[in-house]
Design an enzyme around this catalytic site. Structure first.
Site, short mmCIF file in Angstrom:
data_model
loop_
_atom_site.label_atom_id
_atom_site.label_comp_id
_atom_site.label_asym_id
_atom_site.label_seq_id
_atom_site.Cartn_x
_atom_site.Cartn_y
_atom_site.Cartn_z
N SER A 1 18.36 -2.44 12.82
CA SER A 1 18.29 -4.04 13.33
C SER A 1 17.52 -4.92 12.41
O SER A 1 17.93 -6.12 12.44
CB SER A 1 18.05 -4.33 14.76
OG SER A 1 19.36 -3.87 15.64
N LYS B 1 19.75 -7.05 10.09
CA LYS B 1 20.09 -8.50 10.90
C LYS B 1 19.25 -9.75 10.12
O LYS B 1 19.92 -10.93 10.39
CB LYS B 1 19.99 -8.69 12.42
CG LYS B 1 20.87 -7.66 13.00
CD LYS B 1 20.73 -7.60 14.63
CE LYS B 1 21.75 -6.95 15.42
NZ LYS B 1 21.20 -5.39 15.40
N SER C 1 19.60 -9.54 19.51
CA SER C 1 19.87 -8.29 18.89
C SER C 1 21.15 -7.94 18.89
O SER C 1 21.56 -6.71 18.71
CB SER C 1 18.67 -7.37 18.77
OG SER C 1 18.65 -6.35 17.53
#
Length: 383
Positions: free
Chosen positions: A54, A57, A117
């Site tokens: 993640s 991101k 997230s």
């Protein structure tokens, strides 16, 4: 007035500080960078290939922030949620929990990505901006190359499983610095601890930021956690104290608890054992350089870049900065002409050179004045 020689900052501090060796981290790869100087304070397998999970991101939001700055989109724009995006919320991946055909604002989708997230929010934004996630990923890879992420390839917008989604902690640190430097206002979103989404077809859902370091009130204001079964736990984190900021990135932590504690250990070690000094602000700090046969005796010099230097506190005794030039500088002098250099020393070793440029044009005095000045120098040695 900036003197020709700026010698040995805070020498006495070196005798008062109990310096510690580099920390031993329970991670597969890690790096610690000073934000202002860009200097690396610690590294452990920094170029080892990782699955960024993640932390991907961060780049997804950079693309969106770039477009917001360029006014090509606005926070109030709304994108329709596709079935592909919705299906992410039905999986076991972290999600914002958007529904098919929902019209969700860019602002809400960004918060769903940064705070919750949400992988579903990533796809919704990617498709809304570029038509397809694949097109958006190309934008991400183009940006990665632009900012110097030479060992990164993004395979999707969220960081979910995918062998083509690879990076290094060094590249993640570069990306993190770009985010904070280029988008300081939008970056404020990364320090938010929770987000409530008034979802369709159910009660509002509140989710908490997975970066638990935000709760410790130690100056941590970002950035992004990650987890994949193959990679285990990862974290790009940053801490600010007064005007100084450090960025730490680690991957391969075996537990959530270690992800937080080891990152905090690295950041704290960096602040304890090093210091960053501001040598010059671009186009602001003035360095005075003597001229010869010019209509002004002193010409102001500037640097075209911010100049910072990070030093281990044990080396404070050997640290010095000097302004050096072969002068006085003969007029006429053009604006932006290189007239001197800042040299940063560690003992007798020059470790960095930065050019200094004239901040104005200096014309040469007329012939009679020039003759008088030359004679005066010959007689009195006074320039």
């Amino acid at each position: 007035m900036i003197k020709y020689l700026i010698n040995t900052f805070f020498i006495l501090l070196a005798f008062l500080i109990n310096l510690k060796a580099e920390p031993k981290l329970d991670a597969r790869t890690a790096i610690l960078m000073d934000y202002n100087s860009g200097e690396i304070l610690y590294e452990f397998n920094p170029d080892k290939e990782i699955y960024p999970a993640s932390m991907t991101k961060i780049m997804t939001t950079i693309i969106v922030f770039d477009l917001l700055e360029q006014k090509k989109i606005s926070l109030d724009d709304k994108f329709i949620v596709s079935e592909k995006a919705w299906r992410m919320s039905q999986s076991e991946y972290s999600s914002m929990f958007i529904m098919v055909n929902d019209q969700v604002s860019v602002d809400d989708l960004l918060k769903g990505i940064v705070i919750a997230s949400g992988n579903d929010a990533c796809i919704a934004l990617a498709e809304g901006i570029a038509g397809t996630e694949e097109n958006f990923v190309q934008m991400m890879n183009d940006k990665a190359l632009e900012i110097g992420m030479t060992n990164t390839n993004f395979g999707n917008s969220s960081g979910i499983d995918g062998v083509t989604n690879i990076s290094t902690v060094r590249d993640i640190a570069i990306m993190s610095k770009y985010l904070i430097k280029k988008h300081p206002n939008y970056y404020e979103m990364y320090k938010e601890k929770k987000y409530t989404w008034d979802r369709t077809g159910g009660d509002p859902i509140t989710q908490y930021n997975r970066n638990t370091l935000l709760n410790k009130n130690l100056g941590v204001d970002g950035i992004k956690t990650g987890y994949l079964s193959l990679e285990k736990y990862s974290l790009a984190s940053t801490m600010k104290r007064k005007d100084r900021r450090l960025i730490a990135v680690g991957s391969g932590f075996t537990t959530k608890k270690l992800r937080a504690s080891e990152s905090l250990k690295l950041l704290s070690w960096g602040f304890r054992n090093s210091e960053t000094y501001e040598i010059s602000k671009a186009n602001e700090t003035i360095f005075e350089v003597e001229t010869w046969l010019g209509k002004k005796r002193i010409i102001p010099g500037i640097t075209k870049e911010n100049v910072f230097h990070t030093i281990n506190k044990r080396d404070l005794k050997k640290f010095k900065v000097s302004l050096e030039y072969n002068g006085p500088i003969l007029a006429p002098i053009l604006k932006d002409q290189k007239i001197a250099e800042i040299k940063i020393y560690n003992g007798n070793e020059v470790i960095k050179k930065v050019p200094v440029f004239s901040n104005e044009k200096i014309e040469k005095i007329n012939f009679i004045s020039s003759l008088f000045t030359s004679l005066n120098y010959l007689v009195w040695g006074d320039v």
